[in-house]
Design an enzyme around this catalytic site. Structure first.
Site, PDB file in Angstrom:
ATOM      1  N   GLU A  39      86.765 -31.795  -9.520  1.00  8.95           N
ATOM      2  CA  GLU A  39      84.737 -31.955  -8.455  1.00  8.95           C
ATOM      3  C   GLU A  39      84.351 -30.953  -9.637  1.00  8.95           C
ATOM      4  O   GLU A  39      84.665 -29.798 -10.090  1.00  8.95           O
ATOM      5  CB  GLU A  39      84.758 -31.574  -7.524  1.00  8.95           C
ATOM      6  CG  GLU A  39      83.410 -31.416  -7.421  1.00  8.95           C
ATOM      7  CD  GLU A  39      82.841 -30.270  -5.816  1.00  8.95           C
ATOM      8  OE1 GLU A  39      83.930 -30.203  -4.260  1.00  8.95           O
ATOM      9  OE2 GLU A  39      82.061 -30.757  -5.700  1.00  8.95           O
ATOM     10  N   ARG A 265     100.274 -26.414  -2.059  1.00 13.08           N
ATOM     11  CA  ARG A 265      99.073 -26.057  -3.144  1.00 13.08           C
ATOM     12  C   ARG A 265     100.133 -24.656  -3.108  1.00 13.08           C
ATOM     13  O   ARG A 265     100.802 -23.503  -3.060  1.00 13.08           O
ATOM     14  CB  ARG A 265      97.232 -25.958  -2.677  1.00 13.08           C
ATOM     15  CG  ARG A 265      97.783 -24.968  -1.367  1.00 13.08           C
ATOM     16  CD  ARG A 265      96.535 -24.451  -0.936  1.00 13.08           C
ATOM     17  NE  ARG A 265      95.005 -24.026  -2.033  1.00 13.08           N
ATOM     18  CZ  ARG A 265      94.177 -24.221  -2.388  1.00 13.08           C
ATOM     19  NH1 ARG A 265      94.181 -25.719  -2.182  1.00 13.08           N
ATOM     20  NH2 ARG A 265      93.526 -23.781  -3.427  1.00 13.08           N
ATOM     21  N   LYS A 275      87.579 -21.719  -6.811  1.00 12.32           N
ATOM     22  CA  LYS A 275      87.059 -22.451  -6.253  1.00 12.32           C
ATOM     23  C   LYS A 275      86.125 -21.471  -5.855  1.00 12.32           C
ATOM     24  O   LYS A 275      85.152 -20.459  -6.874  1.00 12.32           O
ATOM     25  CB  LYS A 275      86.892 -23.453  -6.882  1.00 12.32           C
ATOM     26  CG  LYS A 275      86.961 -24.094  -8.436  1.00 12.32           C
ATOM     27  CD  LYS A 275      86.216 -25.147  -8.750  1.00 12.32           C
ATOM     28  CE  LYS A 275      87.789 -26.803  -8.333  1.00 12.32           C
ATOM     29  NZ  LYS A 275      86.506 -27.661  -8.453  1.00 12.32           N
TER      30      LYS A 275
HETATM   31  P1  ATP Z   1      89.686 -25.275  -4.120  1.00 11.13           P
HETATM   32  O1  ATP Z   1      90.492 -25.171  -3.557  1.00 11.13           O
HETATM   33  O2  ATP Z   1      90.335 -23.812  -5.796  1.00 11.13           O
HETATM   34  O3  ATP Z   1      88.394 -24.705  -4.490  1.00 11.13           O
HETATM   35  P2  ATP Z   1      89.156 -28.103  -4.980  1.00 11.13           P
HETATM   36  O4  ATP Z   1      90.599 -28.052  -4.318  1.00 11.13           O
HETATM   37  O5  ATP Z   1      87.968 -27.176  -4.368  1.00 11.13           O
HETATM   38  O6  ATP Z   1      89.855 -26.096  -5.408  1.00 11.13           O
HETATM   39  P3  ATP Z   1      89.685 -29.406  -7.134  1.00 11.13           P
HETATM   40  O7  ATP Z   1      88.643 -29.658  -7.563  1.00 11.13           O
HETATM   41  O8  ATP Z   1      88.974 -30.388  -5.749  1.00 11.13           O
HETATM   42  O9  ATP Z   1      89.064 -28.454  -6.158  1.00 11.13           O
HETATM   43  O10 ATP Z   1      90.639 -29.692  -7.444  1.00 11.13           O
HETATM   44  C1  ATP Z   1      90.986 -30.872  -8.275  1.00 11.13           C
HETATM   45  C2  ATP Z   1      92.607 -31.217  -7.960  1.00 11.13           C
HETATM   46  O11 ATP Z   1      93.434 -29.921  -8.063  1.00 11.13           O
HETATM   47  C3  ATP Z   1      92.932 -31.676  -5.941  1.00 11.13           C
HETATM   48  O12 ATP Z   1      93.892 -32.982  -6.463  1.00 11.13           O
HETATM   49  C4  ATP Z   1      93.162 -30.415  -5.655  1.00 11.13           C
HETATM   50  O13 ATP Z   1      94.326 -30.999  -4.387  1.00 11.13           O
HETATM   51  C5  ATP Z   1      94.532 -29.571  -6.355  1.00 11.13           C
HETATM   52  N1  ATP Z   1      94.487 -28.266  -6.258  1.00 11.13           N
HETATM   53  C6  ATP Z   1      93.278 -27.634  -5.973  1.00 11.13           C
HETATM   54  N2  ATP Z   1      93.774 -25.749  -5.472  1.00 11.13           N
HETATM   55  C7  ATP Z   1      95.293 -25.996  -6.313  1.00 11.13           C
HETATM   56  C8  ATP Z   1      96.378 -25.310  -5.560  1.00 11.13           C
HETATM   57  N3  ATP Z   1      95.799 -23.916  -5.513  1.00 11.13           N
HETATM   58  N4  ATP Z   1      97.471 -25.937  -6.107  1.00 11.13           N
HETATM   59  C9  ATP Z   1      97.585 -26.580  -6.293  1.00 11.13           C
HETATM   60  N5  ATP Z   1      96.831 -28.286  -6.499  1.00 11.13           N
HETATM   61  C10 ATP Z   1      95.929 -27.618  -6.235  1.00 11.13           C
END
Ligand code: ATP
Ligand code: MG
Length: 561
Positions: A39, A265, A275
């Site tokens: 996102e 994760r 984020k």
């Molecule tokens: P955050 O959880 O840090 O706010 P997010 O999940 O909102 O991040 P996205 O842009 O939605 O961020 O994530 C894009 C992809 O990265 C998603 O498929 C998510 O599952 C993966 N992702 C996010 N954080 C992690 C992490 N710590 N480890 C592995 N994959 C991750």
């Protein structure tokens, strides 16, 4: 603790790779298509790198493709700056999406059509309850929810209201479109989830065309299906959403049937990997920006001097499993050090200078000494380092009253100056308040290159720079942003900030060849660590970031284990 496998060279098989192999073997799929779906509401962090390397990695290993997809369904938080930064970071990590870059917003029309399809099938309705009421009606983990009084509207009424929502006839939040599934479901995600909300806000890509936007749950799976993703890989927090993902795929005329698989994760000690929390650090100016070298963002790591290869090595060692764990920050440092030890050229820099005068060296004389750029790699070549009567050495390399095991300089002691000569300290000069100001030494001209013809040995070798030729520089030393290992992950994370996460040394002296250095390329300053020139450096006022120190605490942790 996550399992860490750093013994195998090959990427270990995990349940996702086994699933993909099985789907290819059974003929369910002939080509694998994955996607990385950020996102654009912030910069990527090293947790995302795990997902990026997994998605792009499996596509490559199985001869498939990986899409870069922007999940841009919430214009309230999204921005072109983030889209650009994400592309730069994915590319820098070495992942190639070719021409397969997509935006969920490109499908807004199609998604809207799917929503009308659901309404016509009696599987979605427009609800007038407020957000608070919807929450109250939803029930809890132990109690079922209640049906909304608007749940049984006719198809015609629902279509009419939904079209009016789209036309902008209602205020933000006044109505929503919900799936009609089961308010008593054991899975709260199936209790009539919201599919569309009213938001009169321009979108970075679709401008003012839309007054309603699909939710993540409605957009994500359908976008997967439109792009013909075969394996939709995401983190475990979406596991409970999978029944909804499947329900929507089953109940809509989508062109393909993707399947969602969840993995754990990445969490790292002393690090915030969310984020939302990183956004707070940036917005509250607790760091200098998304690319502050202390940030666990891809751009922060890059600015700190971490090479993409080290990040890829680190994430490739992480187990892809379904159990959550926390990885030691020392393991990331270990991967960085491991790569830089092999690849970074060596230079000499004195971080806390102490003047050393060689009394028997002719005034005004300069010699160019030859120094190897890398001790283990002859191909890295050599460079010339100027030597003269007045040098700077590291304050830490001198002790007035040294213990026996201190193999550096002290009164009457002889050491080797790296690539140069043996010197002996004869006299210590102090200022009025008793601080050591200068060392008076003599050198042995017979020891050029660092060896004595008479075979006498010295225990210590120290680095130095020539005072007349050295370039003044600043150095930033970094420590973890959070003191407590768990600190970055708690809700109280802002209270856990390490006040000493950045330590600026303003009066360093570096050897002249460093004036030709390029921003971002890591180098080893002999005996002190790995450093790289910061983006804010200007000629004559160089600023170096310490990428990582030399001491490998992770290797010790592993030895003990
Ligand atoms: P955050 O959880 O840090 O706010 P997010 O999940 O909102 O991040 P996205 O842009 O939605 O961020 O994530 C894009 C992809 O990265 C998603 O498929 C998510 O599952 C993966 N992702 C996010 N954080 C992690 C992490 N710590 N480890 C592995 N994959 C991750
Ligand atoms: Mg998320």
């Amino acid at each position: 603790m996550s399992k860490i496998d750093d013994t195998t060279e090959e990427t270990p098989r995990d349940f996702i790779r086994e699933q993909i192999q099985a789907d290819l073997d059974s003929g369910k799929h002939s080509e694998i298509v994955t996607r990385f779906p950020p996102e654009p509401n912030g910069y990527l962090h090293i947790g995302h790198a795990k997902s990026i390397c997994l998605n792009f990695g499996v596509a490559q290993e199985f001869g498939g493709v990986c899409h870069l997809r922007f999940d841009d369904t919430n214009p309230a938080k999204e921005d072109q700056e983030f889209i650009d930064a994400i592309q730069k970071d994915v590319e820098w990590l070495g992942c190639d999406w070719g021409d397969q870059v997509y935006f969920a917003s490109d499908n807004f029309k199609q998604l809207y059509g799917y929503a009308e399809d659901l309404i016509r099938a009696g599987k979605a309705y427009v609800d007038d309850l407020t957000a608070d009421e919807i929450r109250d009606y939803r029930g809890t983990l132990t109690e079922p929810g209640k049906n909304s009084p608007f749940r049984d509207r006719t198809v015609e009424e629902n279509l009419d209201l939904f079209r009016k929502m789209k036309a902008g006839e209602f205020a933000d939040g006044e109505r929503v479109l919900r799936a009609k599934i089961d308010m008593a479901s054991g899975n709260i995600n199936l209790r009539d989830p919201v599919l569309y909300r009213i938001l009169k806000m321009p979108h970075p890509r679709t401008g003012d065309s839309w007054k309603i936007y699909p939710t993540y749950d409605f957009a994500h799976g359908q976008t997967d299906a439109i792009e013909r993703i075969t394996h939709s890989l995401c983190t475990l927090e979406f596991e409970d959403h999978r029944p909804l993902y499947d329900w929507l795929i089953e109940n809509l005329p989508v062109p393909s049937q993707p399947k969602q698989y969840e993995f754990s994760r990445l969490n790292i000690t002393n690090t915030a990997l969310s984020k939302r929390r990183l956004t707070q650090l940036v917005e509250q100016k607790l760091v200098s920006g998304w690319d502050d070298p202390r940030m666990p963002t891809v751009s922060g790591l890059r600015r700190r001097g971490v090479p993409p290869e080290a990040i890829r090595d680190f994430v490739s060692r992480l187990a892809i499993t379904k159990s959550e764990g926390v990885v030691e920050a020392a393991m990331l440092d270990h991967c960085i050090r491991d790569y830089l030890n092999q690849h970074a050229e060596r230079r000499m820099a004195v971080l806390r200078p102490l003047k050393l005068v060689i009394e028997n060296y002719p005034e005004g004389q300069t010699e160019q000494l030859v120094a190897a750029n890398h001790p283990g790699n002859e191909a890295a070549g050599t460079r010339e380092v100027p030597f003269s009567r007045v040098l700077y050495v590291e304050r830490d390399d001198f002790m007035e009253d040294p213990p026996k095991k201190f193999f550096r300089l002290g009164p009457g002691r002889e050491v080797r100056l790296r690539f140069a000569y043996f010197v002996t300290c004869n006299e210590v000069i102090k200022d009025a308040s008793g601080n050591v100001e200068e060392l008076r030494c003599t050198y042995d001209p017979e020891t050029k290159g660092g060896n004595a013809p008479d075979g006498r040995k010295v225990r210590g070798t120290i680095h130095w720079v020539s005072a007349e030729h050295a370039i003044p520089a600043e150095v930033n030393l970094y420590e973890p942003l959070f003191e407590d290992p768990e600190g970055g992950n708690s809700e109280e994370f802002l209270k856990n900030l390490n006040p000493n996460s950045m330590n600026r040394l303003p009066d360093c002296m570096v050897e002249p060849s460093l004036s030709e250095g390029t921003v971002g390329t890591a180098i080893q300053f002999e005996r002190t660590g790995y450093f790289c020139l910061d983006t804010n450096s200007e000629y004559g006022r160089m600023l170096f970031n310490r990428t990582v120190g030399l001491r490998d605490t992770w290797a010790k942790v592993k030895q003990k284990a």
